[in-house]
Design an enzyme around this catalytic site. Structure first.
Site, PDB file in Angstrom:
ATOM      1  CD  GLN A 122      52.655 -92.017 -56.889  1.00  0.00           C
ATOM      2  OE1 GLN A 122      52.208 -91.521 -55.862  1.00  0.00           O
ATOM      3  NE2 GLN A 122      53.827 -91.684 -57.390  1.00  0.00           N
ATOM      4  CE1 TYR A 144      66.929 -90.140 -56.572  1.00  0.00           C
ATOM      5  CE2 TYR A 144      66.703 -88.305 -58.083  1.00  0.00           C
ATOM      6  CZ  TYR A 144      67.392 -88.945 -57.077  1.00  0.00           C
ATOM      7  OH  TYR A 144      68.548 -88.393 -56.572  1.00  0.00           O
ATOM      8  CD  GLU A 187      63.780 -96.729 -59.736  1.00  0.00           C
ATOM      9  OE1 GLU A 187      64.184 -97.282 -58.696  1.00  0.00           O
ATOM     10  OE2 GLU A 187      63.350 -95.561 -59.755  1.00  0.00           O
ATOM     11  CG  ASP A 243      57.842 -88.944 -57.616  1.00  0.00           C
ATOM     12  OD1 ASP A 243      57.901 -88.461 -56.469  1.00  0.00           O
ATOM     13  OD2 ASP A 243      56.991 -89.788 -57.963  1.00  0.00           O
ATOM     14  CB  CYS A 290      56.485 -88.219 -50.822  1.00  0.00           C
ATOM     15  SG  CYS A 290      58.130 -88.949 -50.630  1.00  0.00           S
TER      16      CYS A 290
END
Length: 466
Positions: A268, A329, A350, A396, A423
């Site tokens: 982030q 994710y 992941e 995400d 995002c």
């Protein structure tokens, strides 16, 4: 259509999703960065197709009454919305997100709130600089000009980044000048900052595999790397590490947990504001209190077994809550770990090897015993069995959004709750069109992680339709 002149005027009708202004010249749509609705501007063609054109801003002829003077010369490359107050930026973001959802799907809820960033400036913890030479043939830090890979604009300071990042970058630039390092061997400079450590890590990317490494001793640095990056690739990515001094990782605190990540891993970029979003997810997450997960805790890492290596798992005890959370994710595992105490078991998926390694280390760093880690692409790693019995699914994804197979498997699994953080609201809207056939939104909120830019984070929390 006729060829566009070298320069021409256009009146900006509106802003479109992505932040560009839209106007028309002789019937052709013209997109321009760094403008506001109602402005008359002078532009030059940058990218022209048969149907539309993107143009470089040359001059503001008639400014908007809400226009501000930009704080930087390179603002068009980094933060083109600094030309208007943040309150106006936030309203633009709300309006554009609602517009894109109306276009690609339906609104998850009639209205959406926006939570501001904790800081309007100095919030970014990561910047990647290019290099160029100025009129005196002196090496400078630079960014690509908007719409061009050949034009550069010199950088003095990046005001949306933490101040230490600019300080470190310019100290490294000075070292490169003193060593007479030629532009031809340089690719990029990556600088990342940790609030928890109050330190930076820097990686210099070069295109010469025989580059002679050197150390740079700065009090602000917790790690320094020189990296050979394949010159055939347009992006700065590690081919081989030529030099590493101290650490190649940073540690950041989010919520009550610490997270370690490598210099190239996703993390982030605005941790204080992400904490607000994470707190909202914690408030809204709904573990099933009467369905404890029965199983053994373990850390798995296929298909990167050799990279990650075997791991001894602590005795499985589970979180204080009930049920199962699946985090797809997951990156370094941040969301799943921040919610882990609310669930009996958490499964983190992941695909990126660096992210998988970071997630594994972060599980151990925080002594979490109810997390299973699966290394593999979310769309390929046996999703039906992974999602089976999940009370909550968290996603995400990157800007491309969810893989269609992931959307299909989430719909088929019919988990009680879906938490979707994005995002890129445009791809989230595309995915929501399908997901909304089985899920009903209970919460929709935007988070302004990126003031002075058009970007915004969108959080949808939904429950399965009865």
């Amino acid at each position: 259509m006729a060829k566009l002149p070298a320069e021409f005027e256009v009146v900006i009708d509106k802003l479109v999703f992505g932040g560009e202004g839209l106007g028309y010249f002789e019937g052709r749509p013209i997109f321009v960065v760094g403008v506001l609705p109602g402005e008359r501007v002078l532009v030059a063609p940058a990218k022209v197709t048969g149907k539309f054109a993107q143009a470089r801003l040359l001059k503001i002829i008639k400014p908007s009454p809400i226009r501000l003077e930009p704080k930087e010369t390179q603002y068009l490359s980094t933060s083109p919305w600094q030309i208007t107050p943040v309150a106006n930026q936030q309203q633009f973001k709300i309006d554009l997100v609602k517009e894109v959802f109306s276009k690609f799907a339906t609104l998850p809820l009639p209205d959406v709130a926006l939570t501001p960033s904790t800081s309007e400036w100095g919030y970014r913890n990561k910047m990647e600089f290019s290099f160029a030479v100025d009129e005196q043939n002196k090496l400078v830090l630079a960014f690509h000009q908007r719409y061009s890979w050949k034009r550069f604009v010199a950088v003095a300071e990046v005001k949306i980044a933490h101040p230490m990042i600019s300080t470190v970058a310019h100290k490294i630039l000075l070292e490169l000048r003193q060593r007479n390092i030629p532009l031809t061997v340089l690719k990029n400079l990556l600088v990342r900052y940790s609030h928890h450590q109050n330190k930076c890590i820097a990686a210099l990317y070069v295109v010469d595999a025989e580059f002679t490494p050197f150390n740079i001793d700065l009090p602000e640095l917790s790690g320094w790397l020189i990296v050979y990056s394949d010159p055939k690739s347009p992006i700065a990515k590690t081919t081989k590490i030529l030099c590493q001094v101290k650490s190649a990782t940073l540690v950041e605190q989010l919520g009550d947990k610490l997270f370690q990540y490598s210099y190239e891993s996703f993390f982030q970029v605005n941790p204080p504001s992400f904490n607000l979003c994470a707190q909202r997810m914690r408030e809204l997450a709904q573990p099933h209190p009467t369905s404890p997960w029965e199983g053994e805790g373990q850390l798995l890492s296929p298909p990167f077994q050799e990279t990650v290596g075997p791991t001894e798992s602590p005795p499985f005890q589970g979180g204080v809550g009930g049920g199962l959370l699946v985090d797809l994710y997951a990156g370094a595992g941040v969301i799943g770990m921040l919610l882990s105490d609310k669930y009996q078991k958490v499964v983190i998926v992941e695909f990126d090897p660096a992210g998988t390694i970071a997630a594994k280390e972060n599980i151990q760093l925080n002594q979490l015993d109810n997390i299973e880690l699966i290394g593999g692409r979310a769309e390929k790693e046996g999703l039906p069995s992974i999602l089976a019995g999940a009370d909550t699914v968290v996603v995400d994804p990157p800007r491309e959004g969810l893989h269609q197979k992931v959307v299909e498997k989430i719909i088929e699994a019919k988990s009680s709750q879906l938490i979707y953080l994005s995002c890129n609201p445009a791809t989230q809207a595309r995915d929501w069109k399908l997901l909304s056939t089985q899920y009903k939104a209970t919460h929709w909120e935007l988070f302004d992680f990126y003031p002075q830019t058009p970007h915004v984070e969108s959080l949808i929390v939904a429950t399965i339709k009865k």
